[in-house]
Each structure stands twice: as structure tokens, then as C-alpha cells.
Design a protein around this motif. Structure first.
Motif, mmCIF file in Angstrom:
data_model
loop_
_atom_site.group_PDB
_atom_site.id
_atom_site.type_symbol
_atom_site.label_atom_id
_atom_site.label_comp_id
_atom_site.label_asym_id
_atom_site.label_seq_id
_atom_site.Cartn_x
_atom_site.Cartn_y
_atom_site.Cartn_z
ATOM 1 N N TYR A 248 0.832 -1.205 0.000
ATOM 2 C CA TYR A 248 0.000 0.000 0.000
ATOM 3 C C TYR A 248 0.865 1.253 0.000
ATOM 4 N N ARG A 249 1.866 1.299 0.877
ATOM 5 C CA ARG A 249 2.706 2.496 0.973
ATOM 6 C C ARG A 249 3.484 2.756 -0.312
ATOM 7 N N GLN A 250 3.883 1.706 -0.993
ATOM 8 C CA GLN A 250 4.681 1.857 -2.200
ATOM 9 C C GLN A 250 3.843 2.129 -3.447
ATOM 10 N N ARG A 251 2.585 1.649 -3.477
ATOM 11 C CA ARG A 251 1.848 1.652 -4.741
ATOM 12 C C ARG A 251 0.475 2.324 -4.700
ATOM 13 N N PHE A 252 -0.162 2.374 -3.540
ATOM 14 C CA PHE A 252 -1.579 2.715 -3.550
ATOM 15 C C PHE A 252 -1.964 3.835 -2.582
ATOM 16 N N MET A 253 -1.039 4.721 -2.282
ATOM 17 C CA MET A 253 -1.385 5.848 -1.434
ATOM 18 C C MET A 253 -2.116 6.915 -2.238
ATOM 19 N N GLN A 254 -2.907 7.704 -1.561
ATOM 20 C CA GLN A 254 -3.661 8.771 -2.214
ATOM 21 C C GLN A 254 -2.730 9.710 -2.982
ATOM 22 N N GLN A 255 -1.592 10.047 -2.391
ATOM 23 C CA GLN A 255 -0.679 10.985 -3.039
ATOM 24 C C GLN A 255 -0.211 10.488 -4.400
ATOM 25 N N ARG A 256 0.072 9.200 -4.492
ATOM 26 C CA ARG A 256 0.538 8.651 -5.763
ATOM 27 C C ARG A 256 -0.564 8.746 -6.823
ATOM 28 N N MET A 257 -1.807 8.443 -6.443
ATOM 29 C CA MET A 257 -2.912 8.538 -7.389
ATOM 30 C C MET A 257 -3.114 9.977 -7.860
ATOM 31 N N VAL A 258 -3.153 10.917 -6.929
ATOM 32 C CA VAL A 258 -3.388 12.311 -7.294
ATOM 33 C C VAL A 258 -2.265 12.832 -8.183
ATOM 34 N N GLN A 259 -1.022 12.476 -7.862
ATOM 35 C CA GLN A 259 0.091 12.929 -8.686
ATOM 36 C C GLN A 259 -0.039 12.385 -10.111
ATOM 37 N N GLY A 260 -0.546 11.174 -10.247
ATOM 38 C CA GLY A 260 -0.773 10.622 -11.571
ATOM 39 C C GLY A 260 -1.785 11.432 -12.362
ATOM 40 N N TYR A 261 -2.859 11.852 -11.710
ATOM 41 C CA TYR A 261 -3.864 12.668 -12.395
ATOM 42 C C TYR A 261 -3.318 14.060 -12.722
ATOM 43 N N LEU A 262 -2.495 14.605 -11.860
ATOM 44 C CA LEU A 262 -1.900 15.907 -12.162
ATOM 45 C C LEU A 262 -1.069 15.831 -13.436
ATOM 46 N N GLY A 263 -0.362 14.720 -13.624
ATOM 47 C CA GLY A 263 0.414 14.528 -14.843
ATOM 48 C C GLY A 263 -0.480 14.446 -16.067
ATOM 49 N N VAL A 264 -1.597 13.718 -15.964
ATOM 50 C CA VAL A 264 -2.544 13.615 -17.076
ATOM 51 C C VAL A 264 -3.137 14.984 -17.398
ATOM 52 N N TYR A 265 -3.536 15.734 -16.366
ATOM 53 C CA TYR A 265 -4.076 17.079 -16.581
ATOM 54 C C TYR A 265 -3.074 17.953 -17.343
ATOM 55 N N ALA A 266 -1.819 17.942 -16.881
ATOM 56 C CA ALA A 266 -0.810 18.805 -17.485
ATOM 57 C C ALA A 266 -0.617 18.492 -18.970
ATOM 58 N N ARG A 267 -0.491 17.211 -19.292
ATOM 59 C CA ARG A 267 -0.313 16.828 -20.695
ATOM 60 C C ARG A 267 -1.548 17.172 -21.517
ATOM 61 N N PHE A 268 -2.707 16.938 -20.955
ATOM 62 C CA PHE A 268 -3.945 17.169 -21.683
ATOM 63 C C PHE A 268 -4.146 18.653 -21.962
ATOM 64 N N LEU A 269 -3.928 19.489 -20.956
ATOM 65 C CA LEU A 269 -4.111 20.925 -21.146
ATOM 66 C C LEU A 269 -3.120 21.489 -22.148
ATOM 67 N N GLN A 270 -1.914 20.955 -22.140
ATOM 68 C CA GLN A 270 -0.918 21.409 -23.121
ATOM 69 C C GLN A 270 -1.366 21.031 -24.544
ATOM 70 N N GLU A 271 -1.871 19.821 -24.698
ATOM 71 C CA GLU A 271 -2.334 19.388 -26.018
ATOM 72 C C GLU A 271 -3.540 20.214 -26.482
ATOM 73 N N CYS A 272 -4.373 20.661 -25.513
ATOM 74 C CA CYS A 272 -5.549 21.438 -25.863
ATOM 75 C C CYS A 272 -5.246 22.915 -26.088
ATOM 76 N N GLY A 273 -3.985 23.308 -25.846
ATOM 77 C CA GLY A 273 -3.582 24.685 -26.084
ATOM 78 C C GLY A 273 -3.986 25.656 -25.009
ATOM 79 N N PHE A 274 -4.138 25.200 -23.772
ATOM 80 C CA PHE A 274 -4.488 26.128 -22.666
ATOM 81 C C PHE A 274 -3.281 27.011 -22.343
#
Length: 397
Positions: free
Chosen positions: A371-397
Motif C-alpha cells: 500500500y505504501r509503495q503503490r496505492f497511497m492517495q498521493q501517488r494517485m493524485v500525482q498521476g492525475y496531475l500529470g494527465v491534466y498537465a499533458r492534456f491541457l498542453q495538447e488542448c492549447g491552454f
């Protein structure tokens, strides 16, 4: 939040855009909880975030929503997308009762959106999990063998709307499990899909087996097995109708066995079996911390939070190897997995965990570390932040 928290570059377009979360329910279920955890991470980083749901499941409509700011029925969601488009906010959709209408409006308004798939319903004509049905790949059958009305037409409408939304606004998908991403690749290969495993919050400090048992009034020597699912013994995908039979077999083989069945509609006790209704997170954690074995005979699942909760609390998991569960539990190390439908093997695994203190301790420690290595809330949220950043860049924000 603990550890290093969440990180967003100072020049991220997220600070200007903001994010709107939308889910079907306000409180119950994994989708609502994932949405709330992501929102908490965004707000910690001072990113503007709002949320809505389609059904207020907190009770009275007059009560404040648990995880959302407003109730927004599916019929009104399309109109609300106008304000999201005008404000240039990123929409993060966690479900809808009317996928086709929502996606069609997103395409028309070119609303940038990330869609997290918490089950398979977007890919089918109604069923959240197709099980052995080939309709998800070949096109839903008419009539639907599982009784969903107009399944073939609904599936065609949903997939066409998803394709249009992707082409018009670059809508992208996220799957919590590689298993579900595999289905996406087969059904809609043209729509990008990232994998971000679910995570859960850290358990309360000091919550141990002995503390939990003391609060629940459970004897230290009792061997406790826990069943838990939304719907309890009515939960079809979680084999709720088999819980009693499994428990009866366990009780006949394990001296001093105690059983909790959690998630139904009422509280009752039948000898050594105690039934509880749907519990809030605090009381559900108490049950997990007190248990010697979490029995989870799901026959279809994506990436269930309840399994991650058990790992975080050191409660050994026995489960079927269905869907994304095998990506959460390492068989023989962090839990025991059994081939789906092998009920004798499932009971044997539960009895093994309940009967061996050394096995319980080994699985418990390894589960908490996983759990500590793979499934903590922080790891999940950081993953979504990465998706947001790439997506917004592709959308030209």
C-alpha cells in the motif's frame, strides 16, 4: 495530507483553468470517493475546484452534499457544460446516467475533459461488467441476455458520442487498472487511455487490531472474517448471495470464528454472524482493522478501493482473481488469490489465513508495505496531475 504532498509546477495552466469534478453519486461508491480525493489534492495546491453529482445519496435533498457542491441531474448536465466551456475549466467526469447526451454536448461545445472509467458501463449498453458476454466486443445483443433495455442502440450511441467527443475536444480516458485499459484498447482503440491505479488515504494513526477490537467489543482470541460490499448480500458482482454459505463452511472448520457482513440495509445478529448496513469510512476501517481476513469473492471488478483499504490496515485479503484485483494483490505475498468461481479453494484460503498466525502476520506486513509503495492517495493524485498537465498542453491552454 502527509509526506511531500502534491506538486504542481508554478506555471501550470491548472492554476488558471481550474477543474470541475462530476460523479453520479455524492457520497457512496468508489467513483465519488476518488473524485473527492483528487479534489482534496487540487485544493491543497490552491487549484480552483468545484464538484457536482447527479444523485444526492446523503438522504434528504435539503441536506448538504457530502462530496459535491450541487446536485446536477443528467438531464441538466449538458446545459451546465456551457458554463464550463466558457470558463475554460477542465471537466473531470467520473460517470453519468446519460453518457450519450453528455458526450454529445461535450463534442458540440468542444469541452476538454478527462473521463475516469470506474467500470465498463461506457463501453456497453448498460452492464457495468460484461462477465462472459461477448457483446462488449461484437456489439451488444438484442435482446440483451442480461435484460438491459435497448442495449445495442445504447452501446452504439455511447461509443459514437465518445468518438465524437475525442475528435472534437481531445477527450481522453483514464482506467484504474490495466485490465480495463485492455478492454478500452479493443473496443475503442482510437481513444487514448492512461492507467492510474486507485489510491486511498492513510489510515488513522494508532488504529491497530487490538484498538479496533476493543472499540467493537470483539474478544482478542476470536478469528474474525469480514465480508464487505455496497449492497451487502444483495451485491451480485460481489457474490453476496454466497456469503452465508461460505461463512457456514468457515465456521464449521475454524473454532471460535466470528463473521461480520457489511454493506446491507440493516443491523442484525445471528449467533456468531453480525450484519451491518453501509458504514461510513471511519467505522468500515474499524471493521477492517479488527478482522483477521477480508473475504472478497468478487466475480467482476475494476480496481476496488475496499481492497486497498484492507491492505493499508494490514487486513489479509482473500479474493478471486477477477478484473483488476490481481493487479492489487500479489498472490501468496500480500494476500491470497483464487481462480474466480472456485468456491472450495476460496473457503480453503480463508481457513488457511484464519488458522495460521504466521501467515496472517506475513500477509499483513507485506500488504501494508505494498500500500505504501503503490496505492497511497498521493501517488494517485500525482498521476492525475500529470494527465491534466499533458492534456491541457495538447488542448492549447
Amino acid at each position: 495530507m502527509s509526506d511531500a504532498g502534491f506538486r504542481i509546477p508554478s506555471d501550470s495552466p491548472l492554476f488558471d483553468a481550474g477543474v470541475h469534478m462530476h460523479s453520479v453519486l455524492a457520497w457512496r461508491g468508489g467513483a465519488a470517493r476518488v473524485a473527492s480525493m483528487i479534489r482534496a489534492g487540487l485544493e491543497e495546491c490552491c487549484v480552483a475546484c468545484s464538484a457536482s453529482c447527479e444523485l444526492n445519496d446523503t438522504g434528504s435533498a435539503k441536506e448538504p452534499l457530502a462530496l459535491s457542491d450541487s446536485t446536477l441531474p443528467a438531464a441538466e448536465l449538458a446545459a451546465y457544460l456551457v458554463s464550463i466551456a466558457e470558463s475554460r475549466r477542465l471537466l473531470h467526469l467520473h460517470g453519468s446516467l446519460d453518457w450519450a447526451a453528455c458526450l454529445a454536448e461535450m463534442a458540440a461545445l468542444r469541452v476538454p475533459a478527462v473521463l475516469t472509467l470506474h467500470d465498463c458501463s461506457l463501453l456497453t449498453g448498460g452492464c457495468p461488467y460484461p462477465l462472459e458476454c461477448r457483446g462488449i466486443f461484437e456489439g451488444c445483443y438484442e435482446p440483451c441476455p442480461r435484460g438491459y433495455a435497448d442495449a445495442a442502440q445504447k452501446q452504439r450511441s455511447r461509443l459514437a458520442a465518445l468518438q465524437a467527443a475525442h475528435e472534437a475536444a481531445g477527450v481522453q480516458l483514464v482506467a484504474p487498472s490495466g485490465w480495463l485499459k485492455g478492454l478500452v484498447r479493443t473496443v475503442v482503440p482510437q481513444v487514448p487511455c492512461s492507467v492510474i491505479p486507485n489510491g486511498v488515504e492513510e489510515p488513522p494513526a494508532g488504529l491497530s487490531r487490538s484498538v479496533a477490537r476493543q472499540q467493537l467489543g470483539i474478544a482478542p482470541e476470536a478469528r474474525m472474517v469480514l465480508f464487505m460490499a455496497h449492497g451487502g448480500e444483495q451485491a451480485a458482482y460481489k457474490s453476496g448471495d454466497r456469503w452465508q454459505a461460505v461463512w457456514e463452511e468457515i465456521r464449521s472448520r475454524v473454532e471460535g470464528a466470528l463473521c461480520f457482513m457489511v454493506g446491507g440495509e440493516s443491523h442484525s445478529r445471528d449467533g456468531a454472524c453480525v450484519r451491518w448496513p453501509y458504514l461510513d469510512r471511519e467505522h468500515a476501517q474499524l471493521c477492517m482493522a479488527a478482522a483477521d481476513c477480508f473475504a472478497y469473492p468478487t466475480i467482476a471488478d475494476n480496481h476496488p478501493l475496499v481492497v486497498l483499504e484492507a491492505l493499508s490496515l494490514g487486513c489479509p485479503v482473500v479474493a478471486f482473481d477477477a478484473g483488476g484485483v490481481k493487479e492489487q494483490v500479489l498472490n501468496g505475498t500480500t494476500g491470497l488469490l483464487v481462480t474466480a468461481g472456485e468456491w472450495t479453494g476460496f473457503v480453503d484460503a480463508c481457513v488457511s489465513v484464519l488458522g495460521s498466525g504466521s501467515l496472517r502476520r506475513s500477509l499483513s506486513l507485506a500488504g501494508m508495505e505494498s500500500y505504501r509503495q503503490r496505492f497511497m492517495q498521493q501517488r494517485m493524485v500525482q498521476g492525475y496531475l500529470g494527465v491534466y498537465a499533458r492534456f491541457l498542453q495538447e488542448c492549447g491552454f
